[in-house]
Design an enzyme around this catalytic site. Structure first.
Site, PDB file in Angstrom:
ATOM      1  N   SER A 288      17.090  -6.462  19.412  1.00 49.40           N
ATOM      2  CA  SER A 288      18.492  -6.875  19.497  1.00 49.40           C
ATOM      3  C   SER A 288      19.299  -5.923  20.369  1.00 49.40           C
ATOM      4  O   SER A 288      18.992  -4.731  20.485  1.00 49.40           O
ATOM      5  CB  SER A 288      19.122  -6.926  18.101  1.00 49.40           C
ATOM      6  OG  SER A 288      18.519  -7.913  17.310  1.00 49.40           O
TER       7      SER A 288
HETATM    8  N1  SAH Z   1      15.943  -6.608  14.236  1.00 46.84           N
HETATM    9  C1  SAH Z   1      14.935  -6.891  15.223  1.00 46.84           C
HETATM   10  C2  SAH Z   1      15.156  -8.288  15.746  1.00 46.84           C
HETATM   11  C3  SAH Z   1      13.929  -8.902  16.288  1.00 46.84           C
HETATM   12  S1  SAH Z   1      14.141 -10.583  16.807  1.00 46.84           S
HETATM   13  C4  SAH Z   1      15.004  -5.893  16.366  1.00 46.84           C
HETATM   14  O1  SAH Z   1      16.098  -5.478  16.739  1.00 46.84           O
HETATM   15  O2  SAH Z   1      13.965  -5.545  16.928  1.00 46.84           O
HETATM   16  C5  SAH Z   1      13.936 -11.485  15.305  1.00 46.84           C
HETATM   17  C6  SAH Z   1      12.629 -11.327  14.589  1.00 46.84           C
HETATM   18  O3  SAH Z   1      12.608 -12.248  13.505  1.00 46.84           O
HETATM   19  C7  SAH Z   1      11.408 -11.637  15.438  1.00 46.84           C
HETATM   20  O4  SAH Z   1      10.552 -10.542  15.417  1.00 46.84           O
HETATM   21  C8  SAH Z   1      10.782 -12.847  14.737  1.00 46.84           C
HETATM   22  O5  SAH Z   1       9.363 -12.867  14.791  1.00 46.84           O
HETATM   23  C9  SAH Z   1      11.281 -12.674  13.327  1.00 46.84           C
HETATM   24  N2  SAH Z   1      11.269 -13.896  12.511  1.00 46.84           N
HETATM   25  C10 SAH Z   1      11.614 -15.165  12.875  1.00 46.84           C
HETATM   26  N3  SAH Z   1      11.469 -16.013  11.837  1.00 46.84           N
HETATM   27  C11 SAH Z   1      11.044 -15.262  10.779  1.00 46.84           C
HETATM   28  C12 SAH Z   1      10.693 -15.559   9.423  1.00 46.84           C
HETATM   29  N4  SAH Z   1      10.751 -16.802   8.916  1.00 46.84           N
HETATM   30  N5  SAH Z   1      10.279 -14.537   8.637  1.00 46.84           N
HETATM   31  C13 SAH Z   1      10.194 -13.272   9.115  1.00 46.84           C
HETATM   32  N6  SAH Z   1      10.491 -12.931  10.378  1.00 46.84           N
HETATM   33  C14 SAH Z   1      10.918 -13.910  11.205  1.00 46.84           C
END
Ligand code: SAH
Length: 191
Positions: free
Chosen positions: A41
């Site tokens: 993010s």
């Molecule tokens: N806070 C993280 C954001 C990553 S993007 C950062 O800053 O690095 C969002 C993440 O949510 C992705 O890694 C994706 O794989 C995950 N995601 C999407 N749907 C999900 C679900 N149902 N359960 C767990 N993770 C999920």
């Protein structure tokens, strides 16, 4: 922005959470690609969600979407006890490799954040870092009374940041906080 949140972010070395190809851009205010087609993010977004969540020491926080683990580290810097779920196996493994040596100790889960962690409820805070078409009812059920849930609600055509406060067992207060762009919250888990 809240000073405690900014100070916490200042203590987390973002370059260690980036993919090697983008490491020179670690301290620019942008989202970047990580493994499995996901993103780390944008720092502004991390600060914004963390501030809305009103994280305090010792609170029990459920994070959906571990991703790079950067947001997880910020929550831990604020003194929260963090349970974090990731559905992409590669990211679940990578985040442990990144956070472990930095002495960040969340409780990691590989699974579908849509269903949360019913066995560990209630949570004082729930943070969803992927866009949900609607707020998952199963997660609202896992929120403590007095607790706060923050989620980007919408699809790839538009999302708004939503904050839900569970004022009473059966009374949820909802407020909206501007437009954002996240990867989607997906169902099930990915090998
Ligand atoms: N806070 C993280 C954001 C990553 S993007 C950062 O800053 O690095 C969002 C993440 O949510 C992705 O890694 C994706 O794989 C995950 N995601 C999407 N749907 C999900 C679900 N149902 N359960 C767990 N993770 C999920």
């Amino acid at each position: 922005m809240n000073e405690d949140v900014l100070a916490a972010m200042g203590r987390v070395p973002r370059h260690l959470f980036m993919d090697s190809g983008f490491v020179n851009f670690s301290y620019t205010d942008k989202a970047f690609p990580i493994a499995a087609g996901q993103t780390i993010s944008q720092p502004y977004t991390v600060a914004f969600q963390t501030e809305l969540l009103e994280v305090k020491k010792h609170l029990k926080v459920l994070e959906i979407g571990t991703g790079s683990g950067y947001q997880t580290a910020v929550l831990l810097e604020l003194g929260a006890r963090v349970y974090t779920i990731e559905r992409q196996r590669q990211l679940f493994l990578d985040a442990q490799k990144t956070l472990g040596p930095l002495n960040y100790k969340p409780i990691f889960f590989y699974g579908d954040g849509y269903v949360g962690l019913p066995a560990y409820k209630p949570f004082d805070r729930i943070l969803i870092t992927a866009a949900a078409p609607e707020i998952p009812q199963l997660l609202l059920n896992q929120l403590a009374v007095g607790g706060i849930l923050v989620v980007p609600e919408g699809d790839k055509f538009g999302q708004k940041m939503v904050r839900v406060v569970r004022e009473q067992e059966d009374h949820f207060e909802r407020s909206e906080h501007g437009h954002f762009s996240f990867v989607p919250l997906l169902r099930g888990k990915n090998l």
